[in-house]
Structures are given as structure tokens and as C-alpha cells.
Design a protein around this motif. Structure first.
Motif, PDB file in Angstrom:
ATOM      1  N   TYR A  93       0.819  -1.214   0.000  1.00  0.00           N
ATOM      2  CA  TYR A  93       0.000   0.000   0.000  1.00  0.00           C
ATOM      3  C   TYR A  93       0.854   1.266   0.000  1.00  0.00           C
ATOM      4  N   GLU A  94       1.986   1.225   0.673  1.00  0.00           N
ATOM      5  CA  GLU A  94       2.887   2.364   0.610  1.00  0.00           C
ATOM      6  C   GLU A  94       3.471   2.525  -0.792  1.00  0.00           C
ATOM      7  N   ARG A  97       0.816   4.001  -2.996  1.00  0.00           N
ATOM      8  CA  ARG A  97       0.667   5.440  -2.724  1.00  0.00           C
ATOM      9  C   ARG A  97       1.781   6.240  -3.381  1.00  0.00           C
ATOM     10  N   MET A 101      -1.208   5.407  -6.918  1.00  0.00           N
ATOM     11  CA  MET A 101      -2.347   4.653  -6.389  1.00  0.00           C
ATOM     12  C   MET A 101      -3.102   3.861  -7.465  1.00  0.00           C
ATOM     13  N   TYR A 148      -6.298   3.273   3.728  1.00  0.00           N
ATOM     14  CA  TYR A 148      -5.699   3.989   2.594  1.00  0.00           C
ATOM     15  C   TYR A 148      -6.770   4.571   1.673  1.00  0.00           C
ATOM     16  N   HIS A 149      -7.950   3.970   1.667  1.00  0.00           N
ATOM     17  CA  HIS A 149      -9.045   4.575   0.904  1.00  0.00           C
ATOM     18  C   HIS A 149      -9.539   5.833   1.611  1.00  0.00           C
ATOM     19  N   LYS A 151      -7.975   7.721   3.880  1.00  0.00           N
ATOM     20  CA  LYS A 151      -6.945   8.739   4.081  1.00  0.00           C
ATOM     21  C   LYS A 151      -6.412   9.314   2.773  1.00  0.00           C
ATOM     22  N   PHE A 152      -6.302   8.448   1.738  1.00  0.00           N
ATOM     23  CA  PHE A 152      -5.648   8.871   0.498  1.00  0.00           C
ATOM     24  C   PHE A 152      -6.507   8.714  -0.757  1.00  0.00           C
ATOM     25  N   GLY A 153      -7.620   7.979  -0.662  1.00  0.00           N
ATOM     26  CA  GLY A 153      -8.441   7.733  -1.843  1.00  0.00           C
ATOM     27  C   GLY A 153      -8.023   6.520  -2.647  1.00  0.00           C
ATOM     28  N   GLN A 154      -7.135   5.692  -2.093  1.00  0.00           N
ATOM     29  CA  GLN A 154      -6.712   4.470  -2.775  1.00  0.00           C
ATOM     30  C   GLN A 154      -7.902   3.525  -2.943  1.00  0.00           C
TER      31      GLN A 154
END
Length: 264
Positions: A93-94, A97, A101, A148-149, A151-154
Motif C-alpha cells: 500500500y505504501e 501510494r 495509487m 488507505y481509501h 486517508k488517500f483515496g486508494q
């Protein structure tokens, strides 16, 4: 897509998806710690230990989509599960990102809910009840996808795979079975739908006796075609159904509920 990454590509399911997902991308990047053989003209081979953060960062670079089948797929010692299924998911996931993504299809498992009884019909929003350390690691992976979805929209499709084999091999699998073709079609829909979000999808074919409600994922337009009932007669001829007090007849996770906490 230009480049699709498949992790765990040397595993049983990975080998099947290596062929069935060929139409999804111009290049299929294949990764595992086990031997992947020779690359076809449309393939790239990139061995990678998912616990190696720098290697995973390089692995994801240039990819437009990821099918994450990698990691430990059975009950194991905590250290083995920690490296592949917990550190490995964090690293993936990192890396996603860091590289724009790309959409992910995450192979979760029915073992996140294995301690529900077979007479309970589940929706994706019901609390997790893992049946072992492997199931716990998949709960962690689902939580990472959600984090991650938010926080970041992944975007991630969390697919709780039941039993994805050529055919069911015992009576419990008449409820959990998903055909290879249905899984490949589900993956295709996850990449084609305009907006994915982070849904939990039950990875199961259109079996008469399924335990899981997939209506919340209807927006994907996925319509599984296979039904395990076509195998019931053959199973009945080869083996006796489990007794009423057997784990394969009580728990959705079946025999995984009996596995010890492995120390070596």
C-alpha cells in the motif's frame, strides 16, 4: 491497462490468473518468491519478497493495476504470516501510494469470518470473526485497504475468496466455491467499473447454498455464472457428507477453526 501486476503468481490461483487475465493489459508483471518459469512475450518476471520494502516499491513502479494474491495462504507460524501478509500488505500500500495509487484487487478470505456458523447468512458489514492467524492477517489487510481509501483515496476491491478451485473438493465447498472463470470476470469488472471505492465482495459463485449476500457489490455488474450444484452428485459418490458435529458442517471456516497457533 498498460501494465498489470499479479503478486503470488507462482501459487495455485496465481498460475491460473496468469493466463486468464492476459486480455486485461498489454504487459503482465508477475511476482513471487517461488519460480515463475520463463516469461512470455507479454510478461515481465520480477521476483520479490513482499517483506522487503525497497523491492516492493520497485515492483509497483509503472503498474496501472494490481491483483494482490501474494503472501501466506494457509495457517502458519506468526513470523511467516507477519512477513508476507502484514509487512507485505503495508509495503504494497505504501508502494501504491508512492506510484499514483493504481487500483488494487486484494485477495482476502472467508477465514476473516470463519467462526460464524453455517446457518448464519452474512452481509459484508458484519463484524469479523477470524478462525486463525491467517484469517487475522487478512483482517489486517482489509483494515489497511480501508485506511488507505479513507486517508488517500486508494481504491481497492476486497475480495473475500471462498474456495477458488477447478471444482469443489468437499461438501463445505458446495457453499464457498468460486470458479476460476467467475473470479477472472470479477477482477475484470473491478478494473472496468468507473468508480470502485473500497467494497467488500464475497468471492463466491452463484451456488444454491451460499452463505453470503453480495447485493452491496451489485454496482460492479458482476454476475457469476457457475453453480456448485453441478458437482454435488459426484461429491456424494466419492465421499460421505460430514457429520453434524464436524467443523466442516458447523463453521463457515471449516477445519481452519481447529488449527492450533503454530509455534514452529
Amino acid at each position: 491497462m498498460h501494465r498489470l501486476l499479479i503478486t503470488g503468481a507462482a501459487g495455485g490461483l496465481g498460475r491460473v490468473m496468469r493466463e486468464k487475465l492476459r486480455p486485461l493489459a498489454e504487459i503482465i508483471r508477475l511476482s513471487d518468491i517461488a519460480d515463475l518459469g520463463d516469461a512470455a512475450p507479454h510478461e515481465e518476471i520480477m521476483p520479490c519478497d513482499l517483506g522487503d520494502e525497497a523491492a516492493v516499491l520497485k515492483l509497483v513502479e509503472g503498474c496501472d493495476g494490481i491483483v494482490h494474491l501474494g503472501g501466506v495462504s494457509v495457517e502458519q507460524t506468526f513470523d511467516k504470516i507477519l512477513n508476507g501478509n502484514i509487512k507485505g500488505v503495508y509495503n504494497l500500500y505504501e508502494a501504491a501510494r508512492a506510484h499514483g495509487m493504481p487500483r488494487i484487487v486484494f485477495a482476502s478470505s472467508n477465514h476473516t469470518i470463519g467462526f460464524y456458523r453455517q446457518d448464519e447468512y452474512l452481509t459484508p458489514d458484519m463484524p469479523m470473526k477470524p478462525d486463525g492467524l491467517y484469517g487475522v492477517s487478512k483482517c489486517f489487510g482489509e483494515a489497511m485497504a480501508s485506511l488507505y481509501h479513507s486517508k488517500f483515496g486508494q481504491e481497492t476491491a476486497i475480495v473475500r475468496i471462498g474456495s477458488c478451485f477447478a471444482e469443489p473438493v468437499n461438501h463445505r465447498m458446495l457453499s464457498t466455491w468460486m470458479s476460476h472463470d467467475d473470479f477472472a470476470d470479477l477482477i475484470r469488472r473491478c478494473f472496468l467499473v468507473p468508480r470502485l471505492g473500497c467494497p467488500i465482495v464475497w468471492g463466491v459463485s452463484d451456488n444454491d447454498g451460499k452463505w453470503w449476500d453480495n447485493s452491496a457489490a451489485s454496482f460492479l455488474g458482476w454476475k457469476p455464472k457457475a453453480n456448485s450444484e453441478s458437482f454435488r452428485e459426484g461429491l456424494d459418490a466419492r465421499m460421505t457428507p460430514p457429520a453434524a458435529d464436524h467443523p466442516n458442517a458447523i463453521w463457515q471456516g471449516g477445519m481452519f477453526t481447529l488449527d492450533p497457533i503454530h509455534k514452529d
